[in-house]
Design a protein around this motif. Structure first.
Motif, PDB file in Angstrom:
ATOM      1  N   THR A   5       0.834  -1.200   0.000  1.00  0.00           N
ATOM      2  CA  THR A   5       0.000   0.000   0.000  1.00  0.00           C
ATOM      3  C   THR A   5       0.871   1.254   0.000  1.00  0.00           C
ATOM      4  O   THR A   5       1.961   1.275   0.578  1.00  0.00           O
ATOM      5  CB  THR A   5      -0.941   0.042   1.219  1.00  0.00           C
ATOM      6  OG1 THR A   5      -0.174   0.194   2.422  1.00  0.00           O
ATOM      7  CG2 THR A   5      -1.780  -1.229   1.308  1.00  0.00           C
ATOM      8  N   PHE A   6       0.362   2.277  -0.662  1.00  0.00           N
ATOM      9  CA  PHE A   6       1.055   3.555  -0.714  1.00  0.00           C
ATOM     10  C   PHE A   6       0.060   4.624  -1.147  1.00  0.00           C
ATOM     11  O   PHE A   6      -1.056   4.317  -1.609  1.00  0.00           O
ATOM     12  CB  PHE A   6       2.245   3.509  -1.682  1.00  0.00           C
ATOM     13  CG  PHE A   6       1.889   3.106  -3.086  1.00  0.00           C
ATOM     14  CD1 PHE A   6       1.520   4.050  -4.037  1.00  0.00           C
ATOM     15  CD2 PHE A   6       1.924   1.767  -3.456  1.00  0.00           C
ATOM     16  CE1 PHE A   6       1.183   3.671  -5.326  1.00  0.00           C
ATOM     17  CE2 PHE A   6       1.589   1.376  -4.753  1.00  0.00           C
ATOM     18  CZ  PHE A   6       1.228   2.324  -5.683  1.00  0.00           C
ATOM     19  N   THR A   7       0.455   5.866  -1.009  1.00  0.00           N
ATOM     20  CA  THR A   7      -0.396   6.997  -1.387  1.00  0.00           C
ATOM     21  C   THR A   7       0.410   7.983  -2.218  1.00  0.00           C
ATOM     22  O   THR A   7       1.571   8.260  -1.917  1.00  0.00           O
ATOM     23  CB  THR A   7      -0.949   7.715  -0.137  1.00  0.00           C
ATOM     24  OG1 THR A   7      -1.793   6.820   0.588  1.00  0.00           O
ATOM     25  CG2 THR A   7      -1.740   8.964  -0.523  1.00  0.00           C
ATOM     26  N   GLY A 156       5.035  18.162  -8.501  1.00  0.00           N
ATOM     27  CA  GLY A 156       3.717  18.368  -7.913  1.00  0.00           C
ATOM     28  C   GLY A 156       3.103  17.120  -7.336  1.00  0.00           C
ATOM     29  O   GLY A 156       2.049  17.181  -6.702  1.00  0.00           O
ATOM     30  N   LEU A 157       3.747  15.949  -7.566  1.00  0.00           N
ATOM     31  CA  LEU A 157       3.289  14.687  -7.002  1.00  0.00           C
ATOM     32  C   LEU A 157       4.303  14.209  -5.970  1.00  0.00           C
ATOM     33  O   LEU A 157       5.517  14.388  -6.155  1.00  0.00           O
ATOM     34  CB  LEU A 157       3.139  13.610  -8.084  1.00  0.00           C
ATOM     35  CG  LEU A 157       1.855  13.589  -8.915  1.00  0.00           C
ATOM     36  CD1 LEU A 157       1.696  14.854  -9.722  1.00  0.00           C
ATOM     37  CD2 LEU A 157       1.863  12.369  -9.850  1.00  0.00           C
ATOM     38  N   SER A 158       3.838  13.611  -4.889  1.00  0.00           N
ATOM     39  CA  SER A 158       4.732  13.072  -3.872  1.00  0.00           C
ATOM     40  C   SER A 158       4.255  11.697  -3.446  1.00  0.00           C
ATOM     41  O   SER A 158       3.062  11.392  -3.490  1.00  0.00           O
ATOM     42  CB  SER A 158       4.819  14.005  -2.661  1.00  0.00           C
ATOM     43  OG  SER A 158       3.540  14.226  -2.093  1.00  0.00           O
ATOM     44  N   PHE A 159       5.193  10.864  -3.028  1.00  0.00           N
ATOM     45  CA  PHE A 159       4.940   9.456  -2.704  1.00  0.00           C
ATOM     46  C   PHE A 159       5.024   9.257  -1.197  1.00  0.00           C
ATOM     47  O   PHE A 159       5.955   9.746  -0.554  1.00  0.00           O
ATOM     48  CB  PHE A 159       5.976   8.577  -3.408  1.00  0.00           C
ATOM     49  CG  PHE A 159       5.771   7.096  -3.236  1.00  0.00           C
ATOM     50  CD1 PHE A 159       5.030   6.367  -4.156  1.00  0.00           C
ATOM     51  CD2 PHE A 159       6.310   6.427  -2.155  1.00  0.00           C
ATOM     52  CE1 PHE A 159       4.844   5.008  -4.005  1.00  0.00           C
ATOM     53  CE2 PHE A 159       6.141   5.075  -1.990  1.00  0.00           C
ATOM     54  CZ  PHE A 159       5.393   4.353  -2.917  1.00  0.00           C
ATOM     55  N   ARG A 160       4.028   8.543  -0.643  1.00  0.00           N
ATOM     56  CA  ARG A 160       4.037   8.220   0.788  1.00  0.00           C
ATOM     57  C   ARG A 160       3.854   6.716   0.950  1.00  0.00           C
ATOM     58  O   ARG A 160       2.848   6.157   0.517  1.00  0.00           O
ATOM     59  CB  ARG A 160       2.936   8.998   1.514  1.00  0.00           C
ATOM     60  CG  ARG A 160       2.917   8.802   3.020  1.00  0.00           C
ATOM     61  CD  ARG A 160       2.280  10.010   3.710  1.00  0.00           C
ATOM     62  NE  ARG A 160       0.973  10.323   3.169  1.00  0.00           N
ATOM     63  CZ  ARG A 160      -0.168   9.821   3.653  1.00  0.00           C
ATOM     64  NH1 ARG A 160      -0.152   8.968   4.653  1.00  0.00           N
ATOM     65  NH2 ARG A 160      -1.324  10.170   3.124  1.00  0.00           N
ATOM     66  N   MET A 161       4.812   6.075   1.578  1.00  0.00           N
ATOM     67  CA  MET A 161       4.797   4.626   1.763  1.00  0.00           C
ATOM     68  C   MET A 161       3.726   4.213   2.762  1.00  0.00           C
ATOM     69  O   MET A 161       3.497   4.894   3.764  1.00  0.00           O
ATOM     70  CB  MET A 161       6.177   4.169   2.258  1.00  0.00           C
ATOM     71  CG  MET A 161       6.305   2.693   2.530  1.00  0.00           C
ATOM     72  SD  MET A 161       6.294   1.725   1.013  1.00  0.00           S
ATOM     73  CE  MET A 161       6.634   0.090   1.672  1.00  0.00           C
ATOM     74  N   GLY A 162       3.074   3.060   2.491  1.00  0.00           N
ATOM     75  CA  GLY A 162       2.126   2.482   3.426  1.00  0.00           C
ATOM     76  C   GLY A 162       2.744   1.278   4.104  1.00  0.00           C
ATOM     77  O   GLY A 162       3.581   1.422   4.995  1.00  0.00           O
TER      78      GLY A 162
END
Length: 245
Positions: A5-7, A156-162
């Motif tokens: 999962t990630f966002t 403008g996009l950033s990644f957040r680990m789940g």
């Protein structure tokens, strides 16, 4: 099965679909995506929101000049097919099929490049966040996928680990997609967190109203409205489930 999962978070103006959710914080969309090959995939997307937001999203989806999939500055080249499966005042269900995908760097194509066949994706769009749950038979190369997605994101996009772990069940989306006004959602969240729905109750309506700094009658009305929408959607989905069985 394993799940990853990630966002991905979007700034305003970087994606027309996400802009619709940024502009309507009460809107929410859940999708189920099946990745067939690196050249094709299908998606069923269930959206809840205001009529204006639904009109906006439908128009974007049916505009073949708008990509809506790529993580980079370069749009995906593909033949697109869309169909409205359901449309109501506050809900929209759209089927999408992309074929002949090329020159594309999206979550689907990058996952298909590094992970084993048979992938299933569950996603949630809300405000500026597009959250992903990838179900897969093996996570042997998920680290490579993580690195490539993070490296490919346009400005403008950033990644957040789940998380990465064994899949812990199917995520039923029926109630999660109910459109509830922001003030009703805040009242309901406070009631749940403070134990109003516990047995015995851990707080009273008066105490909740004081904490939220609103009249007791206003809080009572907001809770009734939120509960009513949740109950109606639950009954409607239960009837549909019985019909499908």
């Amino acid at each position: 099965m394993r799940e990853f999962t990630f966002t991905i978070e979007y700034e305003r103006g970087t994606d027309p679909i996400m802009d619709a959710f940024i502009d309507d914080p009460d809107a929410v969309a859940r999708s189920l995506d099946g990745f067939v090959t690196e050249e094709r995939f299908w998606r069923i997307e269930r959206i809840a929101g205001s009529p204006a937001t639904l009109d906006r999203i439908e128009a974007i989806r049916f505009d073949d000049d708008t990509c809506g999939e790529s993580l980079t500055e370069r749009d995906c080249d593909a033949t697109r097919y869309h169909d409205v499966l359901e449309r109501g005042e506050d809900r929209l269900v759209i089927y999408t099929y992309l074929d002949g995908i090329s020159a594309c760097e999206s979550v689907h194509t990058l996952s298909g490049k590094h992970l084993p066949p048979g992938l299933v994706f569950e996603t949630l769009r809300s405000e500026n966040r597009h959250s992903w749950r990838v179900l897969m038979r093996s996570d042997a190369k998920v680290g490579v996928l993580y690195d490539e997605i993070a490296a490919r994101l346009r400005e403008g996009l950033s990644f957040r680990m789940g998380h990465l772990r064994d899949a812990d069940g199917w995520q039923r989306d029926s109630l999660a997609s109910v459109s509830v006004a922001a003030e009703q959602r805040a009242a309901l969240q406070a009631a749940v967190e403070d134990g109003y729905y516990e047995t015995p109750r851990e707080t009273t309506l008066d105490e909740l109203a004081d904490a939220l700094d609103i009249p007791r009658s206003t809080l009572s009305y907001r809770l009734r409205q939120a509960e009513s929408q949740l109950a109606r959607r639950y009954v409607a989905d239960d009837e549909r489930d019985r019909w499908l069985r």
